[in-house]
Design a protein around this motif. Sequence first.
Motif, PDB file in Angstrom:
ATOM      1  N   LEU A  39       1.064  -1.295  -0.142  1.00  0.00           N
ATOM      2  CA  LEU A  39      -0.097  -0.075   0.032  1.00  0.00           C
ATOM      3  C   LEU A  39       0.797   1.261  -0.132  1.00  0.00           C
ATOM      4  CD1 LEU A  39      -2.891   1.235  -0.060  1.00  0.00           C
ATOM      5  CD2 LEU A  39      -2.705   0.789   2.621  1.00  0.00           C
ATOM      6  N   GLY A  40       1.984   1.256   0.855  1.00  0.00           N
ATOM      7  CA  GLY A  40       2.820   2.371   0.967  1.00  0.00           C
ATOM      8  C   GLY A  40       3.663   2.694  -0.554  1.00  0.00           C
ATOM      9  N   MET A  41       4.083   1.688  -1.058  1.00  0.00           N
ATOM     10  CA  MET A  41       4.786   1.540  -2.290  1.00  0.00           C
ATOM     11  C   MET A  41       3.967   2.232  -3.587  1.00  0.00           C
ATOM     12  SD  MET A  41       7.577   1.887  -3.535  1.00  0.00           S
ATOM     13  CE  MET A  41       8.613   1.130  -2.364  1.00  0.00           C
ATOM     14  N   SER A  42       2.888   1.755  -3.701  1.00  0.00           N
ATOM     15  CA  SER A  42       1.589   2.060  -4.347  1.00  0.00           C
ATOM     16  C   SER A  42       1.268   3.526  -4.350  1.00  0.00           C
ATOM     17  CB  SER A  42       0.527   1.285  -4.283  1.00  0.00           C
ATOM     18  OG  SER A  42       0.774  -0.128  -4.499  1.00  0.00           O
ATOM     19  N   LEU A  43       1.079   4.069  -3.065  1.00  0.00           N
ATOM     20  CA  LEU A  43       0.722   5.310  -2.897  1.00  0.00           C
ATOM     21  C   LEU A  43       2.226   6.273  -3.346  1.00  0.00           C
ATOM     22  CD1 LEU A  43      -0.762   5.416   0.336  1.00  0.00           C
ATOM     23  CD2 LEU A  43      -1.781   5.616  -1.963  1.00  0.00           C
ATOM     24  N   ILE A  44       3.449   5.718  -3.212  1.00  0.00           N
ATOM     25  CA  ILE A  44       4.590   6.766  -3.479  1.00  0.00           C
ATOM     26  C   ILE A  44       4.597   6.643  -5.189  1.00  0.00           C
ATOM     27  CG2 ILE A  44       7.111   6.524  -3.657  1.00  0.00           C
ATOM     28  CD1 ILE A  44       7.082   5.568  -0.777  1.00  0.00           C
ATOM     29  N   VAL A  45       4.118   5.519  -5.843  1.00  0.00           N
ATOM     30  CA  VAL A  45       4.204   5.324  -7.215  1.00  0.00           C
ATOM     31  C   VAL A  45       3.007   6.210  -7.686  1.00  0.00           C
ATOM     32  CG1 VAL A  45       3.512   3.938  -9.237  1.00  0.00           C
ATOM     33  CG2 VAL A  45       5.060   3.117  -7.341  1.00  0.00           C
ATOM     34  N   ALA A  46       1.952   6.347  -7.158  1.00  0.00           N
ATOM     35  CA  ALA A  46       0.843   7.083  -7.590  1.00  0.00           C
ATOM     36  C   ALA A  46       1.377   8.647  -7.359  1.00  0.00           C
ATOM     37  CB  ALA A  46      -0.552   7.058  -6.792  1.00  0.00           C
ATOM     38  N   GLU A  47       2.007   8.912  -6.250  1.00  0.00           N
ATOM     39  CA  GLU A  47       2.444  10.253  -6.160  1.00  0.00           C
ATOM     40  C   GLU A  47       3.201  10.689  -7.212  1.00  0.00           C
ATOM     41  OE1 GLU A  47       2.241  13.573  -3.382  1.00  0.00           O
ATOM     42  OE2 GLU A  47       0.919  11.776  -3.438  1.00  0.00           O
ATOM     43  N   ALA A  48       4.405   9.909  -7.331  1.00  0.00           N
ATOM     44  CA  ALA A  48       5.102  10.468  -8.403  1.00  0.00           C
ATOM     45  C   ALA A  48       4.374  10.663  -9.785  1.00  0.00           C
ATOM     46  CB  ALA A  48       6.274   9.281  -8.719  1.00  0.00           C
ATOM     47  N   MET A  49       3.564   9.672  -9.935  1.00  0.00           N
ATOM     48  CA  MET A  49       2.741   9.830 -11.303  1.00  0.00           C
ATOM     49  C   MET A  49       2.223  10.875 -11.388  1.00  0.00           C
ATOM     50  SD  MET A  49       1.635   5.848 -11.966  1.00  0.00           S
ATOM     51  CE  MET A  49       0.682   5.914 -13.354  1.00  0.00           C
ATOM     52  N   LEU A  50       1.349  11.374 -10.147  1.00  0.00           N
ATOM     53  CA  LEU A  50       0.830  12.743 -10.272  1.00  0.00           C
ATOM     54  C   LEU A  50       1.471  13.698 -10.513  1.00  0.00           C
ATOM     55  CD1 LEU A  50      -1.851  11.738  -7.237  1.00  0.00           C
ATOM     56  CD2 LEU A  50      -2.424  12.208  -9.618  1.00  0.00           C
ATOM     57  N   LEU A  51       2.625  13.705  -9.770  1.00  0.00           N
ATOM     58  CA  LEU A  51       3.571  15.185  -9.868  1.00  0.00           C
ATOM     59  C   LEU A  51       3.891  15.055 -11.529  1.00  0.00           C
ATOM     60  CD1 LEU A  51       5.732  14.541  -6.763  1.00  0.00           C
ATOM     61  CD2 LEU A  51       4.091  16.375  -7.336  1.00  0.00           C
ATOM     62  N   VAL A  52       4.149  13.941 -12.150  1.00  0.00           N
ATOM     63  CA  VAL A  52       4.713  13.956 -13.670  1.00  0.00           C
ATOM     64  C   VAL A  52       3.400  14.559 -14.406  1.00  0.00           C
ATOM     65  CG1 VAL A  52       4.949  12.528 -15.548  1.00  0.00           C
ATOM     66  CG2 VAL A  52       6.422  12.093 -13.640  1.00  0.00           C
ATOM     67  N   GLY A  53       2.277  14.093 -14.005  1.00  0.00           N
ATOM     68  CA  GLY A  53       1.068  14.878 -14.749  1.00  0.00           C
ATOM     69  C   GLY A  53       0.875  16.196 -14.762  1.00  0.00           C
ATOM     70  N   LEU A  54       1.031  16.543 -13.358  1.00  0.00           N
ATOM     71  CA  LEU A  54       1.030  17.941 -13.058  1.00  0.00           C
ATOM     72  C   LEU A  54       1.974  18.810 -13.944  1.00  0.00           C
ATOM     73  CD1 LEU A  54      -0.432  20.186 -11.710  1.00  0.00           C
ATOM     74  CD2 LEU A  54       1.135  19.987  -9.655  1.00  0.00           C
ATOM     75  N   GLY A  55       3.119  18.458 -14.062  1.00  0.00           N
ATOM     76  CA  GLY A  55       4.336  18.854 -14.700  1.00  0.00           C
ATOM     77  C   GLY A  55       4.072  19.049 -16.163  1.00  0.00           C
ATOM     78  N   ALA A  56       3.273  17.939 -16.765  1.00  0.00           N
ATOM     79  CA  ALA A  56       2.872  17.875 -17.964  1.00  0.00           C
ATOM     80  C   ALA A  56       1.843  18.827 -18.431  1.00  0.00           C
ATOM     81  CB  ALA A  56       2.542  16.444 -18.335  1.00  0.00           C
ATOM     82  N   SER A  57       1.089  19.007 -17.563  1.00  0.00           N
ATOM     83  CA  SER A  57       0.089  20.080 -17.770  1.00  0.00           C
ATOM     84  C   SER A  57       0.623  21.439 -17.556  1.00  0.00           C
ATOM     85  CB  SER A  57      -0.973  19.974 -16.656  1.00  0.00           C
ATOM     86  OG  SER A  57      -0.940  20.945 -15.618  1.00  0.00           O
ATOM     87  N   PHE A  58       1.537  21.528 -16.968  1.00  0.00           N
ATOM     88  CA  PHE A  58       2.153  23.033 -16.799  1.00  0.00           C
ATOM     89  C   PHE A  58       3.032  23.190 -18.130  1.00  0.00           C
ATOM     90  CE2 PHE A  58       2.343  23.626 -12.093  1.00  0.00           C
ATOM     91  CZ  PHE A  58       1.307  24.167 -11.879  1.00  0.00           C
TER      92      PHE A  58
END
Length: 101
Positions: A39-58
């Motif tokens: 669960l913890g590792m999955s949340l870290i992966v999701a967090e990293a993916m969300l940050l990449v997505g936010l960067g792509a939106s910028f």
Amino acid sequence: MNPAFSVVVFTTVAGAAQGLVVTLALAVLAGMPLAPGFLGMSLIVAEAMLLVGLGASFGHLGRPERAWRAVLMWRTSWLSREVIVLPAFIAVVALWWLALR
């Protein structure tokens, strides 16, 4: 139709991350036994993916150095709304990860 690469990255990566987080939340709410490490590792992966997505939106903006101004048009622009809501979702995921620790 020929969308910009940044839009494709944002849509794919952020959508997959949101799906992962919602699936994990439903599994936890349903009482499914999940290993804390998974669960913890999955949340870290999701967090990293969300940050990449936010960067792509910028990156989709014409002038990324003015990205902070994207928030100003929240009443008419979907990009402005995603720039407001996605960091809030990222914060919720980070708080959930911290709560596990």
